[in-house]
Design a protein around this motif. Structure first.
Motif, PDB file in Angstrom:
ATOM      1  N   ILE A  54      28.267   3.041   2.103  1.00  0.00           N
ATOM      2  CA  ILE A  54      27.803   4.322   1.540  1.00  0.00           C
ATOM      3  C   ILE A  54      27.086   5.188   2.584  1.00  0.00           C
ATOM      4  O   ILE A  54      27.263   6.392   2.633  1.00  0.00           O
ATOM      5  CB  ILE A  54      26.883   4.066   0.324  1.00  0.00           C
ATOM      6  N   PHE A  55      26.281   4.537   3.423  1.00  0.00           N
ATOM      7  CA  PHE A  55      25.513   5.312   4.414  1.00  0.00           C
ATOM      8  C   PHE A  55      25.910   4.903   5.834  1.00  0.00           C
ATOM      9  O   PHE A  55      25.050   4.665   6.679  1.00  0.00           O
ATOM     10  CB  PHE A  55      24.005   5.120   4.182  1.00  0.00           C
ATOM     11  N   SER A  56      27.200   4.818   6.112  1.00  0.00           N
ATOM     12  CA  SER A  56      27.600   4.222   7.397  1.00  0.00           C
ATOM     13  C   SER A  56      28.341   5.190   8.323  1.00  0.00           C
ATOM     14  O   SER A  56      28.898   4.772   9.323  1.00  0.00           O
ATOM     15  CB  SER A  56      28.484   2.995   7.124  1.00  0.00           C
ATOM     16  N   GLY A 162      23.888  15.317  -5.912  1.00  0.00           N
ATOM     17  CA  GLY A 162      22.814  16.048  -6.598  1.00  0.00           C
ATOM     18  C   GLY A 162      21.488  15.318  -6.598  1.00  0.00           C
ATOM     19  O   GLY A 162      20.477  15.866  -7.036  1.00  0.00           O
ATOM     20  N   CYS A 163      21.472  14.088  -6.080  1.00  0.00           N
ATOM     21  CA  CYS A 163      20.191  13.370  -5.961  1.00  0.00           C
ATOM     22  C   CYS A 163      19.345  14.075  -4.896  1.00  0.00           C
ATOM     23  O   CYS A 163      19.891  14.558  -3.909  1.00  0.00           O
ATOM     24  CB  CYS A 163      20.473  11.926  -5.551  1.00  0.00           C
ATOM     25  N   HIS A 164      18.075  14.114  -5.051  1.00  0.00           N
ATOM     26  CA  HIS A 164      17.106  14.777  -4.155  1.00  0.00           C
ATOM     27  C   HIS A 164      17.204  16.305  -4.241  1.00  0.00           C
ATOM     28  O   HIS A 164      16.222  16.980  -4.482  1.00  0.00           O
ATOM     29  CB  HIS A 164      17.244  14.345  -2.692  1.00  0.00           C
ATOM     30  N   ASN A 283      27.521   4.759 -13.486  1.00  0.00           N
ATOM     31  CA  ASN A 283      26.174   5.307 -13.632  1.00  0.00           C
ATOM     32  C   ASN A 283      25.140   4.434 -12.924  1.00  0.00           C
ATOM     33  O   ASN A 283      25.303   3.223 -12.802  1.00  0.00           O
ATOM     34  CB  ASN A 283      25.792   5.424 -15.114  1.00  0.00           C
ATOM     35  N   ASP A 284      24.076   5.089 -12.450  1.00  0.00           N
ATOM     36  CA  ASP A 284      22.930   4.386 -11.868  1.00  0.00           C
ATOM     37  C   ASP A 284      21.750   4.568 -12.807  1.00  0.00           C
ATOM     38  O   ASP A 284      21.545   5.675 -13.327  1.00  0.00           O
ATOM     39  CB  ASP A 284      22.559   4.994 -10.507  1.00  0.00           C
ATOM     40  N   HIS A 285      20.990   3.517 -12.997  1.00  0.00           N
ATOM     41  CA  HIS A 285      19.835   3.662 -13.884  1.00  0.00           C
ATOM     42  C   HIS A 285      18.640   2.869 -13.379  1.00  0.00           C
ATOM     43  O   HIS A 285      18.757   1.694 -13.049  1.00  0.00           O
ATOM     44  CB  HIS A 285      20.161   3.207 -15.316  1.00  0.00           C
ATOM     45  N   TYR A 286      17.499   3.521 -13.345  1.00  0.00           N
ATOM     46  CA  TYR A 286      16.254   2.858 -12.924  1.00  0.00           C
ATOM     47  C   TYR A 286      15.193   3.025 -13.995  1.00  0.00           C
ATOM     48  O   TYR A 286      15.043   4.111 -14.567  1.00  0.00           O
ATOM     49  CB  TYR A 286      15.778   3.448 -11.581  1.00  0.00           C
ATOM     50  N   LEU A 287      14.479   1.956 -14.259  1.00  0.00           N
ATOM     51  CA  LEU A 287      13.407   2.006 -15.250  1.00  0.00           C
ATOM     52  C   LEU A 287      12.168   2.645 -14.652  1.00  0.00           C
ATOM     53  O   LEU A 287      11.918   2.498 -13.450  1.00  0.00           O
ATOM     54  CB  LEU A 287      13.032   0.584 -15.671  1.00  0.00           C
ATOM     55  N   ASN A 325      10.838   1.249  -5.001  1.00  0.00           N
ATOM     56  CA  ASN A 325       9.828   1.575  -3.985  1.00  0.00           C
ATOM     57  C   ASN A 325       9.392   3.031  -4.075  1.00  0.00           C
ATOM     58  O   ASN A 325       8.654   3.508  -3.234  1.00  0.00           O
ATOM     59  CB  ASN A 325      10.410   1.347  -2.589  1.00  0.00           C
ATOM     60  N   TRP A 326       9.869   3.750  -5.119  1.00  0.00           N
ATOM     61  CA  TRP A 326       9.654   5.204  -5.113  1.00  0.00           C
ATOM     62  C   TRP A 326       8.834   5.697  -6.299  1.00  0.00           C
ATOM     63  O   TRP A 326       8.764   6.886  -6.544  1.00  0.00           O
ATOM     64  CB  TRP A 326      10.997   5.936  -5.029  1.00  0.00           C
ATOM     65  N   GLN A 327       8.231   4.767  -7.041  1.00  0.00           N
ATOM     66  CA  GLN A 327       7.317   5.191  -8.098  1.00  0.00           C
ATOM     67  C   GLN A 327       5.894   5.010  -7.592  1.00  0.00           C
ATOM     68  O   GLN A 327       5.676   4.331  -6.586  1.00  0.00           O
ATOM     69  CB  GLN A 327       7.603   4.380  -9.371  1.00  0.00           C
ATOM     70  N   SER A 365      13.115   3.152   4.831  1.00  0.00           N
ATOM     71  CA  SER A 365      12.162   3.526   3.782  1.00  0.00           C
ATOM     72  C   SER A 365      12.390   2.780   2.467  1.00  0.00           C
ATOM     73  O   SER A 365      11.594   2.931   1.556  1.00  0.00           O
ATOM     74  CB  SER A 365      12.174   5.036   3.565  1.00  0.00           C
ATOM     75  N   GLU A 366      13.438   1.996   2.361  1.00  0.00           N
ATOM     76  CA  GLU A 366      13.640   1.262   1.104  1.00  0.00           C
ATOM     77  C   GLU A 366      13.366  -0.230   1.255  1.00  0.00           C
ATOM     78  O   GLU A 366      13.831  -1.033   0.442  1.00  0.00           O
ATOM     79  CB  GLU A 366      15.055   1.529   0.581  1.00  0.00           C
ATOM     80  N   LYS A 367      12.586  -0.607   2.276  1.00  0.00           N
ATOM     81  CA  LYS A 367      12.399  -2.046   2.533  1.00  0.00           C
ATOM     82  C   LYS A 367      11.590  -2.742   1.444  1.00  0.00           C
ATOM     83  O   LYS A 367      11.659  -3.961   1.317  1.00  0.00           O
ATOM     84  CB  LYS A 367      11.817  -2.297   3.920  1.00  0.00           C
TER      85      LYS A 367
HETATM   86  C1  GAL Z   1      19.580   5.477  -5.668  1.00  0.00           C
HETATM   87  C2  GAL Z   1      20.472   5.525  -4.445  1.00  0.00           C
HETATM   88  C3  GAL Z   1      20.423   4.239  -3.653  1.00  0.00           C
HETATM   89  C4  GAL Z   1      19.000   3.779  -3.485  1.00  0.00           C
HETATM   90  C5  GAL Z   1      18.382   3.613  -4.845  1.00  0.00           C
HETATM   91  C6  GAL Z   1      16.965   3.106  -4.805  1.00  0.00           C
HETATM   92  O1  GAL Z   1      19.201   6.747  -6.044  1.00  0.00           O
HETATM   93  O2  GAL Z   1      21.813   5.778  -4.809  1.00  0.00           O
HETATM   94  O3  GAL Z   1      21.031   4.461  -2.388  1.00  0.00           O
HETATM   95  O4  GAL Z   1      18.300   4.722  -2.739  1.00  0.00           O
HETATM   96  O5  GAL Z   1      18.364   4.860  -5.491  1.00  0.00           O
HETATM   97  O6  GAL Z   1      16.412   3.010  -6.092  1.00  0.00           O
END
Ligand code: GAL
Length: 671
Positions: A54-56, A162-164, A283-287, A325-327, A365-367
């Motif tokens: 994806i990021f290569s 559309g993310c970010h 779909n991607d989903h995060y709680l 890692n982003w909340q 940044s996602e470590k």
């Molecule tokens: C998504 C993204 C992934 C990763 C993930 C982290 O938005 O597609 O590459 O960053 O979040 O939760």
């Protein structure tokens, strides 16, 4: 551009077996010894499906026109030998540094004119002709190289478009916006009419005079704002289609998709519009870790995703094994929560369960974002749960291809979401999702399945239809909803619905213009409530946010306001229509009030829970074409719960014993 779907690629489901399992795989971050260990651990976990590359881009094309595919060839070959299928990425989600240096004009520009630079990801605008040339270029090179590869099952186009950043305001975006407006409206006079530019001297003489809705002294034209949202959603999709056109040319049989972000948090993109160009919905989903009801938001996202997929099975492309890692505070998942989350998505129609990501990064940044293989390695709770989930999904192979059964539809429209929340409305407290989610929650807690559908979708077969805050609506969609009531459904419409048409022009003659006749009510004036104010209703309940002067015009009052200046004014009405009924709710009841209304609607429409069970158990049923049915019972409570069902529990292989232990799941192939 639009995609030519005939003869069309093969279905992704013909390329993977059972419920597919895996995640994003970023082997470029690791030495070969680790990649070899990955193969062993993937086997142990039962991984069958991975998103790769994806990021290569910067590694695949280190300088313009020179390529290094050695590492990816090896990875693809090894995965093929391990029997793992790949969603191969176009690698376009992060342009390489050499491209930015040579063409800084590809960078995104925000509404205030800020240019967003490199050093992160997604630093391009989809309307840049130069970016599209390079992006289609690398896409073609990848497609040509791997078109015959046995691991290839699906194209993963870009990533979370559309993310970010989802709206772009640079010169090329402005030009693309103007061209889009010209196609949409045909003539400048039609645009002036649609935007109501007689107001504040906003009339345009030609399309060349139009700009994106950037910084301005006061509120911007709502038509311009709404069209810019439509354009912004379209621009990203148009970019997607251009990449897919290349993939189709090179590999016509291989399906393509991109990962959506359908949830209560993603408003920017009209995924119902996007769906027509995706070969399979992913779909991607995060709680949100601090939300005690995060499993209900998960259910909302999954129901919405299934609606976008038109009820077909879909791919859960990303979720997390544990913490993100982003909340602000990144709490890990509780033991068992990952299994419950994953199977809740399957219960609501997902036939693939994937994570971000396979192995937790040690740099970047996602470590501190969890993964299937944590920093601490194989001997961890998370990896053991990952192995357990792989085994569970294997048992669920019979479920694949079945569809979720629902008697209830909640109408959902991104355009109404946008239009209802553009500035200068009667109250900033009217939020598109609030009532919609309150009703979804109530039905969730009752074990009643809900389909979330577009206003133009067929409503045939639904006994209960909920229409919440559908501020703007087309004539055709309003007729579709009225037809459902006439045909026998119980329809509930809530305040601030049917107010405007697709151009955000108020429908005159009394609110709610589009639904006045159906509902048998007429509203002359809104009385939105001040913050914190609660009104007493005739049944003793309380309500907030909204009230209005409802006059009966055929409907009967079921409940009324009790306070000045709306004493005895209806707050809830019912109108018999054809074989069904149309209810109108003119305020935001407190939680008990919502339950009381749902009680009435459920009783009238005859909709039922998927099974009878103790409180705390999430219930859904999937049914196969041949009639076999699968009851998912997910116990979110801290104690064992009774579920009245009989059949084989696919997860244990034993007959279901009538109870699901605390925090566990049963998937019952019903007798
Ligand atoms: C998504 C993204 C992934 C990763 C993930 C982290 O938005 O597609 O590459 O960053 O979040 O939760």
């Amino acid at each position: 551009m639009t995609l030519q779907q005939t003869p069309g690629p093969e279905s992704v489901w013909s390329k993977v077996e059972g419920i597919a399992y895996g995640g994003d795989y970023n082997p470029e971050q690791w030495p070969q010894s680790v990649r070899l260990e990955d193969l062993e651990l993937m086997k142990e976990a039962g991984v069958t499906f991975l998103s790769v590359g994806i990021f290569s881009w910067a590694l695949l094309e280190p300088t313009e026109g020179t390529y290094d595919f050695g590492w990816l060839d090896e990875v693809m070959d090894n995965l093929a030998s391990a029997g793992i299928r790949v969603a191969l990425a176009t690698a376009t989600a992060a342009p390489p540094a050499w491209l930015v240096r040579k063409h800084p004009e590809i960078l995104p520009v925000t509404a205030d004119g800020t240019v967003l630079g490199p050093g992160s990801r997604r630093h391009y605008t989809p309307s840049s002709a130069v970016y599209r040339r390079y992006a289609t270029g690398i896409t073609r090179v990848i497609a040509e190289r791997y078109k015959e590869h046995p691991a290839l099952a699906l194209w993963h186009v870009d990533n979370e478009l559309g993310c970010h950043v989802s709206e772009f305001y640079g010169p090329e975006d402005a030009a693309a916006f103007r061209a889009w407006l010209e196609r949409r409206h045909g003539s400048i006079s039609a645009l002036n009419a649609a935007w109501g530019t007689a107001f504040w001297s906003q009339n345009y003489g030609s399309f060349d005079e139009i700009l994106p809705p950037g910084a301005a002294p006061s509120t911007l034209n709502p038509g311009q704002q709404l069209d810019f949202k439509r354009f912004s959603s379209w621009a990203l999709m148009d970019y997607y289609c251009e990449l897919v056109a290349v993939l189709r040319e090179v590999t016509p049989g291989t399906p393509a998709t991109t990962n959506l972000m359908a949830s209560s948090g993603c408003k920017a993109l009209d995924y119902f519009d996007w769906a027509k160009d995706l070969d399979v919905i992913a779909n991607d989903h995060y709680l949100v870790a601090e939300d005690p009801e995060r499993h209900i938001e998960l259910a909302f996202s999954a129901d919405l995703t299934r609606g976008i997929a038109g009820g077909d099975p879909w791919i859960l492309m990303e979720h997390s094994t544990s913490a993100v890692n982003w909340q602000p505070r990144n709490q890990p998942k509780m033991p068992g929560e990952m299994l419950r989350n994953s199977l809740a998505h399957v219960a609501r129609g997902a036939d693939a369960v994937m994570f971000f990501q396979w192995r937790q990064s040690f740099a970047g940044s996602e470590k501190f974002h969890s993964a299937m293989v944590p920093h601490a390695g194989r001997d961890t709770r998370v990896f053991r749960e990952v192995v357990g989930l792989g085994a569970a999904l294997k048992q669920l192979a019979p479920v694949r291809g079945s569809r979720v059964e629902s008697q209830v539809a909640i109408v959902f429209d991104y355009e109404a979401w946008w239009a209802s929340e553009i500035d200068s409305k009667p109250s900033q407290d009217v939020k598109y999702l609030d009532l919609l989610r309150a009703f979804h929650r109530s039905l969730f807690l009752r074990g009643i399945s809900v389909d979330i559908v577009h206003p133009s979708a067929s409503l045939e077969g639904y006994s209960l239809v909920l229409v919440c805050t559908l501020y703007s609506v087309s004539d055709a969609a309003a007729a579709n909803i009225a037809d459902a009531a006439r045909a026998g459904a119980t329809v509930l419409i809530t305040y601030f619905s049917g107010i405007a048409d697709e151009n955000d022009h108020v429908r005159l003659g009394g609110y709610p213009g589009a639904f006045r006749e159906l509902l048998g009510v007429r509203v002359e004036e809104f009385h939105p409530l001040l913050q914190g104010v609660q009104l007493k209703l005739s049944d003793g309940g309380l309500s907030s946010v909204w009230s209005e002067h409802v006059q009966l015009a055929g409907a009967e009052a079921v409940q009324t306001f009790t306070q000045y200046p709306l004493e005895d004014v209806p707050s809830l009405t019912r109108n018999t229509v054809g074989d069904g009924a149309a209810w109108y709710l003119a305020t935001f009841p407190d939680p008990d009030g919502i339950e009381a209304i749902v009680d009435r609607l459920v009783a009238e429409s005859g909709v039922a829970a998927a099974a009878s069970a103790d409180a705390g158990v999430e219930l859904t049923r999937r049914r196969a074409d041949d009639g076999r049915s699968f009851l998912f019972a997910i116990n979110h409570s801290q104690s064992s719960a009774t579920v009245h069902a009989s059949g084989l529990d696919l997860l244990t292989g034993d007959r279901f014993g009538g109870s699901v232990s605390a925090g566990s799941v049963a998937v019952i192939a019903e007798d």
